[in-house]
Scaffold this active site. Structure first.
Site, PDB file in Angstrom:
ATOM      1  N   ALA A   1      23.587 -35.126 -13.435  1.00 23.50           N
ATOM      2  CA  ALA A   1      22.478 -35.462 -12.522  1.00 23.50           C
ATOM      3  C   ALA A   1      21.614 -34.225 -12.279  1.00 23.50           C
ATOM      4  CB  ALA A   1      23.032 -35.973 -11.202  1.00 23.50           C
TER       5      ALA A   1
ATOM      6  N   ILE B   1      17.322 -32.848 -11.128  1.00 27.03           N
ATOM      7  CA  ILE B   1      15.911 -33.109 -10.837  1.00 27.03           C
ATOM      8  C   ILE B   1      15.107 -31.832 -11.057  1.00 27.03           C
ATOM      9  CG2 ILE B   1      16.316 -34.937  -9.139  1.00 27.03           C
ATOM     10  CD1 ILE B   1      15.773 -32.776  -6.934  1.00 27.03           C
TER      11      ILE B   1
ATOM     12  N   GLN C   1      11.900 -20.031 -17.018  1.00 23.16           N
ATOM     13  CA  GLN C   1      10.692 -20.804 -17.330  1.00 23.16           C
ATOM     14  C   GLN C   1       9.687 -20.648 -16.195  1.00 23.16           C
ATOM     15  OE1 GLN C   1       9.465 -22.553 -19.947  1.00 23.16           O
ATOM     16  NE2 GLN C   1       7.667 -23.031 -18.715  1.00 23.16           N
TER      17      GLN C   1
ATOM     18  N   TYR D   1      14.871 -24.519 -10.444  1.00 23.16           N
ATOM     19  CA  TYR D   1      15.626 -25.187 -11.525  1.00 23.16           C
ATOM     20  C   TYR D   1      16.411 -24.159 -12.354  1.00 23.16           C
ATOM     21  CZ  TYR D   1      16.153 -28.542 -15.446  1.00 23.16           C
ATOM     22  OH  TYR D   1      16.634 -29.380 -16.431  1.00 23.16           O
TER      23      TYR D   1
HETATM   24  N1  CAA Z   1       3.119 -18.077 -18.445  1.00 20.78           N
HETATM   25  C1  CAA Z   1       2.226 -17.296 -17.772  1.00 20.78           C
HETATM   26  N2  CAA Z   1       1.264 -17.807 -16.992  1.00 20.78           N
HETATM   27  C2  CAA Z   1       1.186 -19.130 -16.902  1.00 20.78           C
HETATM   28  C3  CAA Z   1       2.091 -19.988 -17.568  1.00 20.78           C
HETATM   29  C4  CAA Z   1       3.076 -19.407 -18.382  1.00 20.78           C
HETATM   30  N3  CAA Z   1       3.973 -20.156 -19.060  1.00 20.78           N
HETATM   31  N4  CAA Z   1       1.769 -21.257 -17.276  1.00 20.78           N
HETATM   32  C5  CAA Z   1       0.711 -21.205 -16.426  1.00 20.78           C
HETATM   33  N5  CAA Z   1       0.363 -19.916 -16.233  1.00 20.78           N
HETATM   34  C6  CAA Z   1      -0.719 -19.414 -15.387  1.00 20.78           C
HETATM   35  C7  CAA Z   1      -1.984 -20.206 -15.629  1.00 20.78           C
HETATM   36  O1  CAA Z   1      -2.691 -19.658 -16.714  1.00 20.78           O
HETATM   37  C8  CAA Z   1      -2.712 -20.043 -14.318  1.00 20.78           C
HETATM   38  O2  CAA Z   1      -3.270 -18.771 -14.245  1.00 20.78           O
HETATM   39  P1  CAA Z   1      -4.725 -18.539 -13.604  1.00 20.78           P
HETATM   40  O3  CAA Z   1      -4.634 -19.085 -12.206  1.00 20.78           O
HETATM   41  O4  CAA Z   1      -4.926 -17.074 -13.685  1.00 20.78           O
HETATM   42  O5  CAA Z   1      -5.631 -19.351 -14.477  1.00 20.78           O
HETATM   43  C9  CAA Z   1      -1.574 -20.053 -13.283  1.00 20.78           C
HETATM   44  O6  CAA Z   1      -0.393 -19.658 -14.013  1.00 20.78           O
HETATM   45  C10 CAA Z   1      -1.352 -21.412 -12.663  1.00 20.78           C
HETATM   46  O7  CAA Z   1      -1.083 -22.330 -13.739  1.00 20.78           O
HETATM   47  P2  CAA Z   1      -1.229 -23.879 -13.572  1.00 20.78           P
HETATM   48  O8  CAA Z   1      -2.650 -24.293 -13.503  1.00 20.78           O
HETATM   49  O9  CAA Z   1      -0.385 -24.559 -14.606  1.00 20.78           O
HETATM   50  O10 CAA Z   1      -0.611 -24.070 -12.112  1.00 20.78           O
HETATM   51  P3  CAA Z   1      -0.153 -25.360 -11.461  1.00 20.78           P
HETATM   52  O11 CAA Z   1       0.219 -24.988 -10.074  1.00 20.78           O
HETATM   53  O12 CAA Z   1      -1.105 -26.460 -11.669  1.00 20.78           O
HETATM   54  O13 CAA Z   1       1.164 -25.743 -12.304  1.00 20.78           O
HETATM   55  C11 CAA Z   1       3.389 -25.633 -13.025  1.00 20.78           C
HETATM   56  C12 CAA Z   1       2.285 -24.919 -12.250  1.00 20.78           C
HETATM   57  C13 CAA Z   1       3.633 -27.043 -12.438  1.00 20.78           C
HETATM   58  C14 CAA Z   1       4.659 -24.860 -12.827  1.00 20.78           C
HETATM   59  C15 CAA Z   1       2.993 -25.751 -14.487  1.00 20.78           C
HETATM   60  O14 CAA Z   1       2.740 -24.458 -14.973  1.00 20.78           O
HETATM   61  C16 CAA Z   1       4.096 -26.367 -15.340  1.00 20.78           C
HETATM   62  O15 CAA Z   1       4.234 -27.590 -15.384  1.00 20.78           O
HETATM   63  N6  CAA Z   1       4.878 -25.534 -16.052  1.00 20.78           N
HETATM   64  C17 CAA Z   1       5.932 -26.009 -16.944  1.00 20.78           C
HETATM   65  C18 CAA Z   1       7.230 -26.133 -16.216  1.00 20.78           C
HETATM   66  C19 CAA Z   1       8.271 -26.702 -17.173  1.00 20.78           C
HETATM   67  O16 CAA Z   1       8.430 -26.272 -18.295  1.00 20.78           O
HETATM   68  N7  CAA Z   1       9.005 -27.695 -16.700  1.00 20.78           N
HETATM   69  C20 CAA Z   1       9.988 -28.302 -17.523  1.00 20.78           C
HETATM   70  C21 CAA Z   1      10.307 -29.672 -16.983  1.00 20.78           C
HETATM   71  S1  CAA Z   1      11.442 -30.521 -18.015  1.00 20.78           S
HETATM   72  C22 CAA Z   1      12.867 -29.739 -17.783  1.00 20.78           C
HETATM   73  O17 CAA Z   1      13.039 -28.871 -16.965  1.00 20.78           O
HETATM   74  C23 CAA Z   1      14.006 -30.219 -18.638  1.00 20.78           C
HETATM   75  C24 CAA Z   1      14.696 -29.071 -19.252  1.00 20.78           C
HETATM   76  O18 CAA Z   1      15.789 -28.732 -18.846  1.00 20.78           O
HETATM   77  C25 CAA Z   1      14.078 -28.377 -20.402  1.00 20.78           C
END
Ligand code: CAA
Length: 241
Positions: free
Chosen positions: A84, A86, A142, A148
């Site tokens: 489980a 999230i 990440q 997480y």
């Molecule tokens: N590295 C460096 N900088 C990054 C980045 C990265 N990977 N991703 C985003 N940024 C920067 C952006 O360029 C932006 O910079 P500026 O403000 O200077 O332009 C800033 O960070 C904000 O980015 P976002 O517009 O994306 O911000 P947000 O608040 O809208 O979103 C977030 C933030 C929700 C965390 C989004 O970045 C995201 O979805 N990230 C991915 C998270 C991820 O991988 N989740 C996995 C889910 S599935 C899972 O977890 C299953 C598993 O086990 C694998």
């Protein structure tokens, strides 16, 4: 010979459902634990023959009760899959305490709650298989997932410590670390963020829930008795450690 009873948390959807199916196919009675989605739970029960139980894995006492119920119905539990989980993604400087705590409780405290509820029985019977579903992101970190990644990395430490404690009693404890798998969890990501990540996967595709489940079924078997304290990546080569 009767097969060991298994508990799979989050066992009615996504990776958990695939694990429930794989363990049922291997002949195990399965207690699939769900939290909210009744429809998915009933479908899982119909299609796999698993018994489904509604419980909050964050709640220590609810886990104790649920294990007792499952043991009354299906017999002593020999296998636990702590699956489980999230996400509540967001950068730390905007993360609420609630999002931090919910992720830690659901993903990490649940491992303690379930394992604690079954450990004495496994010790008494000198057999157990505990499999913790961690994540590539608990291994590599990440952006946007401090909660997480902390929980998933915590599961790896938990796995190693409990593996030492269980070994003399023939209880193995292992972790499986999926990469990006086709599930509701990854489907909820922003498509452009997901696309960037998929480009980093050497196999050029996301994984399938069944590709996690087959490994879990093996780790649950008697044949896997010498694998203990391992964290096995299943990530298409995205992160090698
Ligand atoms: N590295 C460096 N900088 C990054 C980045 C990265 N990977 N991703 C985003 N940024 C920067 C952006 O360029 C932006 O910079 P500026 O403000 O200077 O332009 C800033 O960070 C904000 O980015 P976002 O517009 O994306 O911000 P947000 O608040 O809208 O979103 C977030 C933030 C929700 C965390 C989004 O970045 C995201 O979805 N990230 C991915 C998270 C991820 O991988 N989740 C996995 C889910 S599935 C899972 O977890 C299953 C598993 O086990 C694998």
């Amino acid at each position: 010979m009767k097969k060991e009873t298994a508990i799979v948390t989050g066992g009615t959807r996504g990776i958990g459902l695939a694990i429930t199916k794989a363990l049922r196919e291997a002949g195990h009675p399965v207690a699939a634990i769900y939290h909210g989605n009744e429809e998915a739970a009933q479908k899982c029960s119909r299609e796999t023959g698993a018994s489904v139980y509604k419980a909050d894995v964050c709640d220590f006492e609810a886990c104790q009760k649920m294990v007792m119920m499952a043991e009354d119905d299906l017999g002593p539990v020999g296998i636990v899959v702590n699956n489980a989980g999230i996400t509540k993604d967001g950068v730390l400087h905007k993360m609420s305490l609630e999002d931090w705590e919910n992720v830690l409780r659901t993903n990490l405290y649940s491992c303690f709650n379930l394992s604690r509820a079954v450990m004495q029985g496994m010790r008494d019977r000198s057999f157990g298989r505990i499999i913790n579903i961690t994540s590539i992101n608990g291994q590599k970190g990440q952006f946007g997932q401090t909660n997480y990644c902390a929980a998933k990395a915590g599961m790896i430490g938990f796995t190693k410590a409990l593996a030492l404690e269980g070994a003399a009693k023939n209880i193995t404890v292992n972790a499986v670390a999926p990469g990006y798998i086709e599930t509701d969890m990854t489907a909820a990501m922003k498509p452009e963020v997901l696309q960037t990540i998929v480009k980093q996967i050497p196999t050029g595709r996301m994984g399938l829930a069944e590709e996690i489940a087959s490994l879990v079924a093996y780790l649950s078997s008697k044949e896997a008795g010498f694998i203990n304290g391992a964290t096995i990546p299943v990530n298409g080569g995205q992160y090698m450690c």
